[in-house]
Design a protein around this motif. Structure first.
Motif, short mmCIF file in Angstrom:
data_model
loop_
_atom_site.label_atom_id
_atom_site.label_comp_id
_atom_site.label_asym_id
_atom_site.label_seq_id
_atom_site.Cartn_x
_atom_site.Cartn_y
_atom_site.Cartn_z
N THR A 68 0.83 -1.21 0.00
CA THR A 68 0.00 0.00 0.00
C THR A 68 0.86 1.25 0.00
OG1 THR A 68 -1.79 -1.14 1.18
CG2 THR A 68 -1.80 1.27 1.25
N PHE A 69 1.90 1.27 0.82
CA PHE A 69 2.79 2.43 0.87
C PHE A 69 3.56 2.59 -0.44
CE2 PHE A 69 2.73 1.72 5.64
CZ PHE A 69 1.87 2.78 5.88
N ILE A 70 4.02 1.49 -1.01
CA ILE A 70 4.74 1.55 -2.29
C ILE A 70 3.81 2.07 -3.37
CG2 ILE A 70 5.80 0.17 -4.12
CD1 ILE A 70 6.91 -1.67 -1.95
N PHE A 71 2.61 1.51 -3.44
CA PHE A 71 1.64 1.91 -4.46
C PHE A 71 1.30 3.39 -4.33
CE2 PHE A 71 -2.55 2.41 -6.30
CZ PHE A 71 -2.51 1.61 -7.43
N ALA A 72 1.00 3.84 -3.11
CA ALA A 72 0.64 5.25 -2.90
C ALA A 72 1.79 6.17 -3.25
CB ALA A 72 0.20 5.46 -1.45
N PHE A 73 3.01 5.80 -2.87
CA PHE A 73 4.18 6.65 -3.14
C PHE A 73 4.44 6.74 -4.64
CE2 PHE A 73 8.78 7.06 -3.85
CZ PHE A 73 9.04 8.25 -3.18
N VAL A 74 4.46 5.60 -5.33
CA VAL A 74 4.77 5.58 -6.76
C VAL A 74 3.71 6.35 -7.56
CG1 VAL A 74 4.94 4.08 -8.80
CG2 VAL A 74 6.10 3.44 -6.68
N THR A 75 2.44 6.09 -7.29
CA THR A 75 1.39 6.75 -8.06
C THR A 75 1.34 8.25 -7.79
OG1 THR A 75 -0.22 6.13 -6.33
CG2 THR A 75 -0.06 4.69 -8.26
N THR A 76 1.57 8.65 -6.54
CA THR A 76 1.56 10.08 -6.21
C THR A 76 2.69 10.81 -6.91
OG1 THR A 76 0.56 9.65 -4.04
CG2 THR A 76 1.68 11.76 -4.33
N ILE A 77 3.90 10.28 -6.83
CA ILE A 77 5.05 10.93 -7.47
C ILE A 77 4.85 11.04 -8.98
CG2 ILE A 77 7.50 10.68 -8.00
CD1 ILE A 77 6.98 11.63 -5.19
N LEU A 78 4.40 9.97 -9.61
CA LEU A 78 4.24 9.99 -11.07
C LEU A 78 3.10 10.92 -11.50
CD1 LEU A 78 4.82 6.24 -12.03
CD2 LEU A 78 6.41 8.16 -12.23
N LYS A 79 2.03 10.97 -10.74
CA LYS A 79 0.92 11.88 -11.09
C LYS A 79 1.35 13.34 -10.97
CE LYS A 79 -2.87 8.74 -9.94
NZ LYS A 79 -3.95 8.40 -8.98
N VAL A 80 2.16 13.65 -9.96
CA VAL A 80 2.66 15.01 -9.81
C VAL A 80 3.58 15.37 -10.96
CG1 VAL A 80 4.12 16.53 -8.41
CG2 VAL A 80 2.41 15.08 -7.30
N ILE A 81 4.51 14.48 -11.29
CA ILE A 81 5.49 14.76 -12.35
C ILE A 81 4.80 14.90 -13.71
CG2 ILE A 81 7.46 13.84 -13.63
CD1 ILE A 81 8.42 12.58 -11.00
N PHE A 82 4.03 13.88 -14.09
CA PHE A 82 3.40 13.90 -15.41
C PHE A 82 2.30 14.96 -15.49
CE2 PHE A 82 5.20 9.56 -15.67
CZ PHE A 82 5.87 9.70 -16.88
N GLY A 83 1.55 15.14 -14.40
CA GLY A 83 0.52 16.17 -14.40
C GLY A 83 1.12 17.55 -14.60
#
Length: 287
Positions: A68-83
């Protein structure tokens, strides 16, 4: 007059307060109560903290927390960068930006279950379109959802593809609220586009960045439907999240245990998100 206006405004809040109480406050309170019971649709028995003890004794829970922590961290970072990158591109002077904005936001409108099923087909190791395209270029594609090492990250990438549209829209709104005078001033001073991005766009988009981080983090910590549609938590427990573990307990008929898991997840999200929210908002820059 002030007293009359105050009473009038309070009356307007009553319908919303009733709806909020029935749909959020009451279910939340009852969830906390039933987490201390062994219950079914007909009866309940008070058992205290036994459900919480059983939940933390679950051998798959440690894997669920880590995933859960890995999933939340990876998706949050990538959404911020690509967004952020998409927003910078889509606020520039390009002719097709309206169409591209719609295209990027479109996955947000599609059902999560439908997206999960579609990508399960696309990521099939031998017949999926993704590996067939890679094979055309001489690359041997992996077993995206069958490899215990890759399964969680494959689902995370799909979640980013589906959710980056919201992040992009939030960033676009933040960037469009920045006064044009700032960019004109930095051009007069001899600054280039990178200087404008570094010294104006990035710091003054902090409120939008904070909003994306909080929303993506909450979504990542609570994710269930996409994981369940694509992997069911497998192979083994390699892509199980806390939410999918809770659902498996519910499927097995342990309703009190699964309710306790939901309470734990609620408290976990609150304990993580609120401090981060306070920390981020302290660093916001006023325009």
């Amino acid at each position: 007059m002030l007293k009359v206006n105050k009473i009038y405004s309070l009356k307007l809040l009553i319908p919303a307060a009733i709806i909020y109480g029935l749909l959020f406050v009451f279910p939340t309170v009852m969830s906390f109560f039933f987490s201390f019971t062994r219950w079914n649709l007909r009866e309940w028995t008070w058992i205290g903290f036994d459900n919480f003890k059983m939940f933390f004794d679950d051998p798959s829970l440690l894997i669920g927390f880590k995933n859960t922590f890995i999933f939340a961290f990876v998706t949050t970072i990538l959404k911020v960068i690509f967004g952020l990158l998409f927003a910078v591109f889509l606020t520039s002077k390009i002719k097709t930006k309206d169409f591209l904005r719609s295209a990027i936001f479109f996955p947000v409108l599609v059902s999560t279950i439908a997206v999960g099923i579609a990508f399960s087909v696309l990521m099939h190791p031998s017949e999926g379109l993704i590996n067939e395209v890679l094979a055309f270029f001489g690359i041997s594609g992996p077993n995206w959802l069958g490899n215990p090492t890759l399964a969680l990250y494959s689902v995370a990438l799909v979640d980013v593809w589906k959710g980056v549209g919201i992040a992009t829209v939030i960033f676009i709104a933040g960037m469009m609220s920045i006064p044009k005078d700032y960019y004109e001033a930095i051009q007069i001073d001899g600054g280039n586009k990178f200087d404008a991005f570094k010294n104006i766009t990035l710091p003054l988009s902090r409120p939008a960045t904070n909003a994306v981080i909080i929303l993506a983090l909450i979504g990542g910590l609570r994710t269930f439907d996409l994981v369940w549609a694509m992997t069911g938590g497998g192979p083994g427990f390699s892509s199980d999240l806390i939410a999918s573990i809770i659902y498996k307990q519910y499927q097995a008929g342990f309703y009190g245990l699964s309710t306790a898991g939901n309470v734990i997840l609620f408290l976990l999200v609150a304990l993580i998100v609120f401090p981060i929210f306070k920390m981020l908002t302290r660093k916001e820059v006023d325009i």
